[in-house]
Structures are given as C-alpha cells and as structure tokens.
Design a protein around this motif. Structure first.
Motif, short mmCIF file in Angstrom:
data_model
loop_
_atom_site.label_atom_id
_atom_site.label_comp_id
_atom_site.label_asym_id
_atom_site.label_seq_id
_atom_site.Cartn_x
_atom_site.Cartn_y
_atom_site.Cartn_z
N LYS A 47 0.83 -1.22 0.00
CA LYS A 47 0.00 0.00 0.00
C LYS A 47 0.86 1.26 0.00
CE LYS A 47 -3.83 -2.31 2.37
NZ LYS A 47 -4.73 -2.32 3.56
N THR A 49 3.85 1.74 1.11
CA THR A 49 4.82 1.86 2.20
C THR A 49 5.94 0.85 2.00
OG1 THR A 49 3.12 2.60 3.75
CG2 THR A 49 5.15 1.76 4.70
N GLN A 305 2.62 -1.01 9.86
CA GLN A 305 2.21 0.20 9.13
C GLN A 305 1.25 0.99 10.01
OE1 GLN A 305 0.32 -0.66 5.40
NE2 GLN A 305 0.57 1.42 4.62
N VAL A 306 1.55 2.26 10.19
CA VAL A 306 0.72 3.10 11.07
C VAL A 306 0.02 4.18 10.26
CG1 VAL A 306 2.14 2.68 13.10
CG2 VAL A 306 2.67 4.63 11.63
N LYS A 307 -1.04 4.72 10.82
CA LYS A 307 -1.81 5.76 10.15
C LYS A 307 -0.94 6.99 9.93
CE LYS A 307 -6.11 4.19 12.31
NZ LYS A 307 -7.17 4.51 13.29
N GLU A 308 -1.09 7.58 8.78
CA GLU A 308 -0.26 8.73 8.41
C GLU A 308 -0.41 9.87 9.41
OE1 GLU A 308 0.42 11.65 4.52
OE2 GLU A 308 -0.94 9.93 4.41
N THR A 310 0.41 10.09 12.59
CA THR A 310 -0.05 9.82 13.96
C THR A 310 1.07 9.45 14.93
OG1 THR A 310 -0.46 7.48 13.43
CG2 THR A 310 -2.29 9.03 13.12
N CYS A 356 5.86 6.34 8.91
CA CYS A 356 4.76 5.56 8.33
C CYS A 356 4.82 4.10 8.76
CB CYS A 356 4.76 5.67 6.81
SG CYS A 356 6.30 5.13 6.04
N ASN A 357 5.98 3.67 9.24
CA ASN A 357 6.05 2.30 9.73
C ASN A 357 7.19 2.11 10.74
OD1 ASN A 357 7.86 2.25 7.17
ND2 ASN A 357 8.37 0.33 8.16
N ASN A 409 -3.17 3.35 16.39
CA ASN A 409 -2.95 3.84 15.03
C ASN A 409 -2.33 2.81 14.09
OD1 ASN A 409 -3.74 6.77 15.26
ND2 ASN A 409 -2.27 6.64 16.94
N GLU A 411 -2.36 0.34 11.19
CA GLU A 411 -3.14 0.06 9.98
C GLU A 411 -3.04 -1.42 9.61
OE1 GLU A 411 -5.08 1.74 8.06
OE2 GLU A 411 -4.56 3.85 8.00
N LYS A 412 -1.81 -1.94 9.62
CA LYS A 412 -1.58 -3.31 9.18
C LYS A 412 -0.30 -3.84 9.80
CE LYS A 412 -2.64 -6.86 6.45
NZ LYS A 412 -3.85 -7.65 6.61
#
Length: 498
Positions: A47, A49, A305-308, A310, A356-357, A409, A411-412
């Motif tokens: 995605k 990243t 992967q974390v929310k942009e 955050t 972002c990660n 936060n 994401e994945k």
C-alpha cells in the motif's frame, strides 16, 4: 559465454565481490534465485509503504571512518543516508529505566557516566579497548600483521569475560550489552572481536537510509552492469558441476548452463556444498565439519504500518528489555514469552516529523518454527499464523509502553520468522548472523574463503564478521584470492581519506 567469475547469490557480499572484480577487468555474472536482489537488504512494499527485511541501521559511515572508506570504494556514499541523533542514537531500556548511547568516544563515556558515575574510569577502559580493536580492522589485510592480529586478545577472549573484567557494575554490563540484538550474545562463545568491532563502529556514528536498504543492492548492481558485468534475478542455481577437480559450470533450475573459470558462493556453506552433488575433492570430513557448526538464532519481525501523521518519528533505536537476563537468548526456552524488542523507525522524508512504519524485532530460535520447516510460503497453516499473531502482539505490548500512540494507530501488521528469511533469502535455518563464532574454536568456526575445490570460493557473513561492515570486509578477502591482496589494499588506500 564463459565468465571469469560466476557468483551465486546477490546479497551484499556477492554484489560487492561482483563490483570489485568487474572494476578489475574481469567478466562477472551474478546469479540470484529471487525476483529481487539484495538478500537481507531486500525491501517489500505494501500500500505504498516500503518495509525493510534485514537492514535497519549501520555504523562508521562518517568522514574518515571505516565504513565510509569502504562505501566510497563501492560508490555508495551518494545514497540518501540519514544520521541518527548524536546525543542518543541508541536507547537501552531495562525494566523501564532508560540509558542513552551517544556518538563519539568521549561523549559516549560522559553520557553513561551520568547514570554510572562510579564507573567512569571503567567506561574509559571499556572504550579504549573497543576503540583499539576497531582501529585495527584493516590490519587483517596486511600479511605481516594478520597473524599477530588473529592471535590478539580480541580473538582469544570472550566478550562476556571482557565485560565482567572491565565493568564492575552488573547493570552497566547489561546496558553495554543491551544494543547487541544485532549479534548473538553467547557468554561461552562470542569473541570479543565481534562485540568490539560492531559496537565501535556505531559509537563512531550511526545512520539510517531514507527509502530502504534495497537501494544499496540496486546501486551495486547498477555499478556492476556499468562495468560490463551481468546481474540476473530468477536464476536459481540447482547444481555445480565438478570436472577434473574444479567447478566448470552452474546448472540453473531451468537447465541453463553458466560456465565460469572461478565460482563464488554468497549462500551459506552448507547450502553451497549441497550444490556440488558429485565431488571427488570434497571429503566427508569437511562436509561434517561444515554441517556441524552451530548457527546463530534468527529473528521474528513485526513490520507495522501506522496511520499517516499519527506516530512521531524517533531518530534513534530503542532496545527494550523487561528482564535483566540479556545473555540468555541463544538458548531455546519453550516457556519463555517475548521480553525484549528492538524498535526501529522507518526514516521519513527530511521534512516529515512522523513515521509511516515501525519494525519490531526479537530473537527467535529455529526450534520455535521447526515443526513447519517442511512447509512453503503462504502454506504453513493456521497454527503458524496464530503463533505469529501472538508473537506480534507480545512485541507490540512491549513497544507500546514507550510509544503511547502506537496501538490506536496500527493500519496493518506484516510478520516474518526465521522460516521467512530462509525461504526468501536462502539463509540457512533463517539464521540472523550466520555461523556461530566461538573464541575457543576460532579456527573451526571462522572460515576462510577457500574450499577444498580450488576454484570454488565463499563469501558473506558466515566467514568472518557479520553485518554491513563485516560482509564488506569479507568480500575483499574473497576477491583477494583472485586478484591478490596487494591490489585490494592499493585500491582502498585511494579512498582512505575521502
């Protein structure tokens, strides 16, 4: 076409050998079984990243430092390197108490002395020793001093004994060993040389790379190609053919034959010997020796992967321990829950203040995944997936105590085990640092590039020293068997003061 040199494996060592030999006018062909280059330098994208698999940070890249000299030679200094915070490039956290590692020998001593004022003189002695060992790294290139170098206390003493003799405070000993999830801490085996060399390079300076470690492999491959060499992916070697005591060609899985004068293997020595299916030169005693050398443990990794926007970016690494038993991870303990994590932040673009990660890493023994060793990627079953999910949550629980915004936060989560490393990179048993070096059996566990077959050479982390610095050094030892060490040292001198 018959090549001067055929190299099996496009990890760092294989690519560096390819570059050095192509630079010296030899025709080179590098063969990589995977669709992408790099071995443990590989990255993957999800995605949009980018995630690293094995590369997280390096040391000694500053001007005049050892890796700078080597990377100048390999033409890698123009990559987007990002220096970590000099006042705290590594943070060791033991049972909630934080300790900072600072760049520069004097600053390193002064910073830790604030927490351990009674150990200041001991810290000076500690730093003096690892600095001396670090400064002598290029002595191994000099025939006159190499024998003396390998007989020094750096190789004949254990890292564990050195710490106990030098540092009287047990907590400070734990702190100084606390950044060593980038090697296997074994109290009865780990040579002082490995511990000192790696830690010295990071005290000099510490760096990440914006955009992922894959760029190192890509740049080396581009350099090889520009010099007339060949680098191929999806080219798995199935067999090496021995005729009249030498290797004459490599047979790929599709039946293609690649002829060469000299062959270099950048894969594990055990896997290398398996490629020579019929040999009159390799004796069983040599095979047994290679097969019986223990390997270091692997790693479990949770790429998160974390929310942009955050999670704030932290320009340092965090080594978090919920125990003071830092030297026991080499032992398999089925009852042991995850109690340590290395937290590594993906370097953002220079103007961004969030990441972002985040990668969370913790030691993982082969025994923890051995029940699935005969499975293949994406087909390991629900028990395996459940095990990975539970392990990831254990790592996240530990990291979240230092990163309050993490859990809310996410994401994945993408996870990997030693099995993943084995299948993607060909690393034997998913070992993170290759063959386990033993200071009491140095000649047995530190391999030379030579094999019983005269034109089959080895390279990579299994020989001498692991990590980016160690593999880069080892690549020169391998190339010296072909073009001579005098040529290597002559070329490196050009880059000594760059």
């Amino acid at each position: 076409m018959k090549y001067d040199v055929v190299i099996i494996g496009a990890g760092l060592g294989g690519l560096e050998c390819g570059y050095t030999l192509a630079k010296n006018g030899l025709s080179v062909c590098v063969l990589e079984q995977c669709p992408v280059l790099g071995g443990c330098l590989q990255t993957f994208k999800r995605k949009g990243t980018t995630f690293d698999t094995g590369f997280h940070y390096i040391g000694g890249l500053g001007e005049g430092q050892h890796l700078n000299r080597l990377f100048n030679y390999f033409n890698l200094m123009d990559l987007p390197w990002k220096k970590l915070d000099e006042d705290c490039f590594d943070e060791v956290i033991i049972k909630g108490k934080s300790y900072a590692f600072a760049n520069g020998y004097d600053r390193f001593i002064e910073t830790l002395s604030k927490d351990f004022p009674h150990q200041k003189e001991n810290l000076k002695n500690y730093v003096a020793t690892i600095k001396e060992i670090g400064q002598n790294i290029f002595k191994s290139f000099e025939p006159r001093s190499a024998e003396e170098f390998y007989q020094s206390k750096a190789f004949t003493q254990s890292a564990y004994d050195f710490l106990n003799e030098t540092i009287s405070d047990p907590m400070l000993r734990n702190v100084l060993a606390g950044t060593s999830l980038k090697m296997e801490l074994h109290p009865e085996k780990l040579p002082l040389y490995i511990f000192a060399q790696i830690n010295d390079s990071f005290i000099q300076s510490a760096w990440r790379i914006e955009g992922g470690g894959m760029q190192i492999a890509q740049k080396l491959a581009q350099n090889i190609t520009s010099l007339g060499g060949t680098v191929r992916t999806k080219a798995k070697v199935n067999e090496l053919i021995e005729e009249n005591g030498i290797i004459t060609k490599a047979i790929l899985t599709n039946g293609e034959e690649i002829e060469g004068t000299t062959f270099i293997s950048n894969i594990h020595p055990v896997s290398t010997l398996e490629l020579v299916k019929e040999s009159k030169i390799i004796r069983n005693i040599y095979k047994r020796r290679i097969n019986n050398i223990p390997n270091t443990y692997g790693m479990f990794t949770a790429n998160i992967q974390v929310k942009e926007g955050t999670v704030p970016y932290l320009n340092r690494n965090q080594y978090i321990y919920e125990t003071e038993d830092i030297w026991s991870y080499y032992q398999y303990n089925a009852a042991r829950k995850t109690d340590c994590v290395l937290v590594s932040y993906q370097a953002p673009k220079s103007e961004e203040k969030t990441t972002c990660n985040i990668d969370l890493l913790t030691p993982m023994n082969w025994q923890e995944v051995i029940q699935w060793e005969n499975t293949t990627l994406m087909k390991r079953g629900s028990e395996y997936e459940q095990m990975k999910e539970e392990k990831a949550m254990e790592c996240i629980d530990i990291a979240a105590k230092r990163i309050p915004s993490l859990k809310a936060n996410i994401e994945k989560i993408y996870t990997s085990t030693p099995l993943t490393y084995r299948d993607y990179t060909g690393t034997f048993q998913g070992s993170a640092y290759g063959i386990q070096k033993d200071y009491t059996k140095l000649a047995y566990t530190m391999l030379t590039p030579k094999t019983p077959i005269a034109n089959l050479l080895l390279t990579g982390q299994n020989l001498n020293l692991h990590g980016i610095l160690g593999v880069s050094m080892t690549s020169f030892f391998t190339c010296a068997e072909i073009i001579g060490m005098d040529k290597i040292t002559e070329e490196l001198k050009i880059h000594e003061n760059n």
